[in-house]
Design a protein around this motif. Structure first.
Motif, short mmCIF file in Angstrom:
data_model
loop_
_atom_site.label_atom_id
_atom_site.label_comp_id
_atom_site.label_asym_id
_atom_site.label_seq_id
_atom_site.Cartn_x
_atom_site.Cartn_y
_atom_site.Cartn_z
N GLY A 51 0.80 -1.22 0.00
CA GLY A 51 0.00 0.00 0.00
C GLY A 51 0.83 1.26 0.00
N ASP A 52 2.01 1.20 0.61
CA ASP A 52 2.92 2.35 0.62
C ASP A 52 3.89 2.33 -0.56
OD1 ASP A 52 1.75 3.39 2.88
OD2 ASP A 52 3.38 2.87 4.24
N GLY A 53 3.70 1.37 -1.47
CA GLY A 53 4.55 1.32 -2.66
C GLY A 53 5.94 0.77 -2.42
N LEU A 54 6.15 0.13 -1.28
CA LEU A 54 7.47 -0.41 -0.95
C LEU A 54 7.64 -1.84 -1.45
CD1 LEU A 54 7.67 1.02 2.67
CD2 LEU A 54 8.74 1.93 0.60
N LEU A 55 6.55 -2.40 -1.96
CA LEU A 55 6.56 -3.78 -2.46
C LEU A 55 5.64 -3.83 -3.66
CD1 LEU A 55 7.85 -6.45 -1.41
CD2 LEU A 55 5.73 -6.86 -0.17
N ASP A 56 6.15 -4.24 -4.82
CA ASP A 56 5.28 -4.39 -5.99
C ASP A 56 4.64 -5.77 -5.97
OD1 ASP A 56 7.26 -6.16 -6.89
OD2 ASP A 56 7.88 -4.89 -8.56
N ALA A 57 3.83 -6.06 -6.99
CA ALA A 57 3.10 -7.33 -7.02
C ALA A 57 4.04 -8.53 -7.02
CB ALA A 57 2.18 -7.37 -8.24
N HIS A 113 -4.15 -3.35 -7.77
CA HIS A 113 -5.47 -2.74 -7.84
C HIS A 113 -5.42 -1.43 -8.62
CE1 HIS A 113 -7.02 -5.07 -4.08
NE2 HIS A 113 -6.67 -5.86 -5.07
N TYR A 114 -4.35 -0.67 -8.44
CA TYR A 114 -4.17 0.58 -9.19
C TYR A 114 -4.21 0.30 -10.69
CZ TYR A 114 -1.99 4.89 -10.84
OH TYR A 114 -1.71 6.05 -11.51
N GLN A 115 -3.45 -0.70 -11.12
CA GLN A 115 -3.41 -1.04 -12.55
C GLN A 115 -4.78 -1.51 -13.04
OE1 GLN A 115 -1.00 -0.32 -14.62
NE2 GLN A 115 0.16 0.50 -12.91
N ASN A 116 -5.48 -2.26 -12.22
CA ASN A 116 -6.82 -2.74 -12.57
C ASN A 116 -7.77 -1.57 -12.80
OD1 ASN A 116 -9.63 -3.82 -12.05
ND2 ASN A 116 -8.48 -5.72 -11.97
N HIS A 117 -7.75 -0.59 -11.89
CA HIS A 117 -8.60 0.60 -12.05
C HIS A 117 -8.25 1.37 -13.32
CE1 HIS A 117 -11.10 0.62 -8.49
NE2 HIS A 117 -10.05 0.48 -7.69
N ILE A 118 -6.96 1.45 -13.64
CA ILE A 118 -6.55 2.13 -14.88
C ILE A 118 -7.12 1.39 -16.09
CG2 ILE A 118 -4.57 2.58 -16.40
CD1 ILE A 118 -3.00 3.36 -13.88
N GLU A 119 -6.99 0.07 -16.10
CA GLU A 119 -7.50 -0.73 -17.22
C GLU A 119 -8.99 -0.52 -17.44
OE1 GLU A 119 -6.43 -4.76 -16.33
OE2 GLU A 119 -4.29 -4.32 -16.45
N LEU A 125 -12.66 9.42 -14.02
CA LEU A 125 -13.67 10.26 -13.38
C LEU A 125 -13.06 11.51 -12.77
CD1 LEU A 125 -15.62 7.53 -11.36
CD2 LEU A 125 -16.37 8.65 -13.45
N PHE A 126 -11.75 11.47 -12.51
CA PHE A 126 -11.08 12.49 -11.71
C PHE A 126 -10.14 13.36 -12.53
CE2 PHE A 126 -11.95 8.85 -8.99
CZ PHE A 126 -12.72 9.45 -8.01
N ASP A 127 -9.85 14.54 -11.99
CA ASP A 127 -8.84 15.42 -12.58
C ASP A 127 -7.43 14.89 -12.31
OD1 ASP A 127 -10.54 17.60 -13.60
OD2 ASP A 127 -11.06 17.87 -11.50
N GLN A 128 -7.25 14.17 -11.21
CA GLN A 128 -5.95 13.61 -10.83
C GLN A 128 -6.21 12.47 -9.85
OE1 GLN A 128 -2.67 14.82 -11.69
NE2 GLN A 128 -2.06 12.91 -10.75
N THR A 129 -5.30 11.50 -9.83
CA THR A 129 -5.39 10.41 -8.86
C THR A 129 -4.14 10.39 -8.00
OG1 THR A 129 -6.78 9.08 -10.31
CG2 THR A 129 -5.60 7.91 -8.57
N TYR A 130 -4.35 10.37 -6.69
CA TYR A 130 -3.27 10.26 -5.72
C TYR A 130 -3.39 8.89 -5.06
CZ TYR A 130 -2.73 15.24 -6.45
OH TYR A 130 -2.52 16.46 -7.03
N ALA A 131 -2.51 7.98 -5.47
CA ALA A 131 -2.55 6.59 -4.99
C ALA A 131 -1.42 6.36 -4.00
CB ALA A 131 -2.42 5.64 -6.18
N SER A 132 -1.75 5.78 -2.87
CA SER A 132 -0.75 5.56 -1.82
C SER A 132 0.47 4.80 -2.32
CB SER A 132 -1.39 4.82 -0.63
OG SER A 132 -1.80 3.51 -1.01
N CYS A 133 0.25 3.83 -3.21
CA CYS A 133 1.37 3.01 -3.69
C CYS A 133 2.35 3.83 -4.52
CB CYS A 133 0.87 1.80 -4.46
SG CYS A 133 -0.04 2.17 -5.97
N LEU A 134 1.93 4.98 -5.01
CA LEU A 134 2.82 5.88 -5.76
C LEU A 134 3.33 7.02 -4.88
CD1 LEU A 134 0.85 6.17 -9.12
CD2 LEU A 134 2.72 4.61 -8.55
N MET A 135 2.57 7.35 -3.83
CA MET A 135 2.93 8.46 -2.95
C MET A 135 3.91 8.05 -1.85
SD MET A 135 -0.95 9.91 -2.59
CE MET A 135 -0.61 11.09 -1.30
#
Length: 195
Positions: A51-57, A113-119, A125-135
């Motif tokens: 969730g904090d982006g410290l581990l990928d799939a 899940h981030y990639q799934n939502h992108i697909e 729907l949004f002007d920008q997305t702030y995802a914890s795994c990227l932040m």
């Protein structure tokens, strides 16, 4: 005014893939959570690290395989995740944007899940997305909102945050953000009229 919407449990249903993952792997949910390190130290919790982006799939499943003894080569977190957009919330977001408000997504999520939502175009729907795994930080850490406010150039008092978890709502409110606990699109519409 800046509007910050959580994704899972607000814009989309929660769509928790855990029961299906457990079924595919032939384990109980308790074992799944144990192998993930839930309830232990934060630095050993695979879900928090992801969730904090410290581990990928790949890293998640490699460590899960090591801990469980199950050789998992498929990213089941991605393939068994099927969220559905709440049309009532979509309508509210569209209305806010049509009247000139900036509407962003502020979500705790993992890479899969981030990639799934992108697909599926859910973030469109949004002007920008702030995802914890990227932040690199997840709610309810106050730095989550500080990053969004800084990036958007908005003061806390000029932001509204909508989330389905009380601890996240309380943390955002502690920064001076108008925070709304999501219960339904109908209730949210009433809350937004009050501003």
């Amino acid at each position: 005014m800046l509007y910050i919407f959580d994704m899972g449990g607000v814009v989309t249903n929660d769509a928790n893939p855990r029961p299906r993952i457990c079924s595919v792997l032939g384990i109980s949910e308790e074992d799944y959570l144990r192998f993930c390190g839930r309830g232990g130290r934060k630095e050993e919790d695979l879900l928090l690290l992801a969730g904090d982006g410290l581990l990928d799939a790949k890293g998640f499943w490699k460590e899960f395989s090591r801990r469980s003894g199950i050789d998992v080569r498929t990213d089941w977190m991605h393939w068994l995740f099927h969220p559905v957009v709440d049309e009532g919330v979509r309508s509210i977001i569209d209305e806010l944007r049509n009247r000139g408000s900036r509407v962003v997504c502020g979500t705790n999520t993992i890479d899969s899940h981030y990639q799934n939502h992108i697909e599926h175009g859910d973030y469109a729907l949004f002007d920008q997305t702030y995802a914890s795994c990227l932040m690199g930080v997840s709610k309810p850490d106050p730095d989550f909102w500080r990053i969004i406010l800084t990036a958007e150039g908005v003061a806390a008092g000029d932001a509204v945050f909508v989330d389905d978890r009380q601890e996240n709502v309380a943390a955002a409110a502690g920064l001076g953000i108008r925070a709304i606990l999501f219960r339904s699109a109908q209730e949210l519409r009433k809350e937004l009229v009050k501003q």
